[in-house]
Design a protein around this motif. Structure first.
Motif, PDB file in Angstrom:
ATOM      1  N   PHE A  94      -2.019   6.725  11.954  1.00  0.00           N
ATOM      2  CA  PHE A  94      -3.408   6.389  12.274  1.00  0.00           C
ATOM      3  C   PHE A  94      -3.568   4.953  12.759  1.00  0.00           C
ATOM      4  O   PHE A  94      -4.327   4.682  13.690  1.00  0.00           O
ATOM      5  CB  PHE A  94      -4.290   6.623  11.047  1.00  0.00           C
ATOM      6  N   ASP A  95      -2.883   4.004  12.134  1.00  0.00           N
ATOM      7  CA  ASP A  95      -3.096   2.587  12.440  1.00  0.00           C
ATOM      8  C   ASP A  95      -2.831   2.262  13.903  1.00  0.00           C
ATOM      9  O   ASP A  95      -3.616   1.546  14.541  1.00  0.00           O
ATOM     10  CB  ASP A  95      -2.204   1.712  11.549  1.00  0.00           C
ATOM     11  N   PRO A 129      -1.888   9.951   7.962  1.00  0.00           N
ATOM     12  CA  PRO A 129      -2.210   8.533   7.769  1.00  0.00           C
ATOM     13  C   PRO A 129      -1.178   7.583   8.362  1.00  0.00           C
ATOM     14  O   PRO A 129      -1.526   6.503   8.842  1.00  0.00           O
ATOM     15  CB  PRO A 129      -2.289   8.398   6.247  1.00  0.00           C
ATOM     16  N   ALA A 173     -10.036  -0.972   7.944  1.00  0.00           N
ATOM     17  CA  ALA A 173      -9.688  -1.187   9.351  1.00  0.00           C
ATOM     18  C   ALA A 173     -10.633  -0.422  10.269  1.00  0.00           C
ATOM     19  O   ALA A 173     -10.976  -0.898  11.359  1.00  0.00           O
ATOM     20  CB  ALA A 173      -8.246  -0.755   9.600  1.00  0.00           C
ATOM     21  N   LEU A 223      -6.647   8.807   4.079  1.00  0.00           N
ATOM     22  CA  LEU A 223      -6.458   7.418   4.501  1.00  0.00           C
ATOM     23  C   LEU A 223      -6.597   6.476   3.311  1.00  0.00           C
ATOM     24  O   LEU A 223      -7.413   6.688   2.415  1.00  0.00           O
ATOM     25  CB  LEU A 223      -7.483   7.040   5.572  1.00  0.00           C
ATOM     26  N   GLU A 273      -7.312   0.400   2.672  1.00  0.00           N
ATOM     27  CA  GLU A 273      -7.163  -0.615   3.719  1.00  0.00           C
ATOM     28  C   GLU A 273      -7.344  -0.012   5.113  1.00  0.00           C
ATOM     29  O   GLU A 273      -7.781  -0.693   6.049  1.00  0.00           O
ATOM     30  CB  GLU A 273      -5.817  -1.316   3.615  1.00  0.00           C
ATOM     31  N   GLN A 274      -7.013   1.268   5.258  1.00  0.00           N
ATOM     32  CA  GLN A 274      -7.235   1.925   6.549  1.00  0.00           C
ATOM     33  C   GLN A 274      -8.724   2.176   6.778  1.00  0.00           C
ATOM     34  O   GLN A 274      -9.216   2.062   7.902  1.00  0.00           O
ATOM     35  CB  GLN A 274      -6.450   3.235   6.616  1.00  0.00           C
ATOM     36  N   GLN A 275      -9.439   2.502   5.709  1.00  0.00           N
ATOM     37  CA  GLN A 275     -10.890   2.644   5.830  1.00  0.00           C
ATOM     38  C   GLN A 275     -11.524   1.305   6.218  1.00  0.00           C
ATOM     39  O   GLN A 275     -12.460   1.251   7.024  1.00  0.00           O
ATOM     40  CB  GLN A 275     -11.486   3.145   4.511  1.00  0.00           C
TER      41      GLN A 275
END
Length: 245
Positions: free
Chosen positions: A75-76, A72, A103, A96, A99-101
Motif C-alpha cells: 500500500f505505501d 498492506p 499516511a 492497514l 501509521e498507514q492510516q
C-alpha cells in the motif's frame, strides 16, 4: 469529466482485482490503463491492458485514479505514487497499520482519497441503520457477527469494525465475533438485544461483483474531486443530490 477516467488497477491478480478488470469495460466513463500484480505477470498485455509487477510500479503510464485491492505491504508505495502524480486513490485494502492510516490522512491533504472496508452500496445503508438503531435502543447489548471465506486474514473484518464505529456513534458498545468458513463472500449481522426482545440488521453478499462495481463507481466520482479524505457515503450522497437537482 468528458473523457474516460484513466484507472490503474492495483492488486490485479487477486479476486477483487480480477473482478475489477472484468467489469470495467461495462462502464464507458472509465478506461483501465494499467494493471499491477504482486508478482511478475505471465503476459505483458491482457485484453489491451499493460500488466506490471509491483516492483515496476513507478513505470506505469499516467492515470487519474488508482483502485487498490491488495495487501498492506504494497500500500505505501502506491499511496506515494498517487501523491507524486496528483492522482486520486480508491482503496479497499484492509488490515492497514495505524501509521498507514496516518499516511492516508497526510496524503489526503494533496489528493482525493477514499479508503473503505466495503464497497457494497447496501452496507453503506446498513451503517446508517445501525447508527440510528443504536441511538434509539439505549442500553441494549450490541453484537456484530461477521462471516467470510477461509482465506480472509484480518479479523474482525474491516466492515465489521466500520459497522461497530456506526454503532458507537449511536452510543452503543459493540462486541465482535468472526467466522472463517468455506467460500462465504461476506455476511454481517448487527444484533441489538434487550430484555425479552432482539433486533437484527443483516447484510449478505452473494456475489463479489457488488464490491467491484461500487469501487468503479467511486473511482469515477472521485477522480475530479479536490484533495480530502472521502467515504463511500460521501460519494453516494453526492450522486443522489446531483440526480435530485
Amino acid at each position: 469529466m468528458n473523457t474516460p477516467v484513466r484507472v490503474l488497477v492495483h492488486g490485479a491478480s487477486g479476486r477483487m482485482g480480477q473482478s475489477l478488470s472484468r467489469l470495467a469495460p461495462e462502464r464507458r466513463d472509465l478506461q483501465v490503463v494499467a494493471a499491477v500484480s504482486g508478482s511478475r505477470p505471465s503476459q505483458r498485455v491482457v485484453d489491451g491492458v499493460p500488466q506490471f509487477a509491483a516492483s515496476e510500479l513507478y513505470g506505469v503510464p499516467n492515470f487519474d485514479v488508482a483502485v487498490d485491492f491488495s495487501l498492506p505491504a504494497g500500500f505505501d508505495a502506491l499511496l506515494a505514487l498517487c501523491v507524486e502524480r496528483g492522482a486520486a486513490l480508491v482503496s479497499g485494502t484492509t488490515g492497514l497499520a495505524p501509521e498507514q492510516q496516518s499516511a492516508i490522512d497526510a496524503g489526503a491533504a494533496r489528493i482525493a482519497v477514499l479508503s473503505a472496508a466495503n464497497f457494497s452500496l447496501g452496507v453503506v445503508v446498513l451503517g446508517d441503520l445501525v447508527r440510528r438503531a443504536a441511538a434509539a435502543l439505549e442500553g441494549w447489548d450490541c453484537d456484530i457477527v461477521e462471516s467470510h471465506h477461509v482465506h480472509k486474514k484480518d479479523t474482525p473484518s474491516g466492515t465489521a469494525l466500520a459497522l461497530g464505529a456506526s454503532a458507537g456513534q449511536g452510543g452503543a458498545e459493540p462486541r465482535y465475533a468472526a467466522l472463517r468458513a468455506g467460500d462465504i463472500i461476506g455476511e454481517h449481522t448487527v444484533q441489538f438485544t434487550g430484555m425479552g426482545e432482539r433486533v437484527e440488521l443483516v447484510h449478505r453478499a452473494t456475489n463479489r461483483d457488488i464490491f467491484a462495481r461500487g469501487a468503479l463507481l467511486a473511482a469515477v466520482r472521485l477522480a475530479d474531486r479536490p484533495p480530502g479524505r472521502y467515504t463511500l457515503r460521501d460519494i453516494l450522497l453526492a450522486d443522489q443530490n446531483a440526480t435530485a437537482g
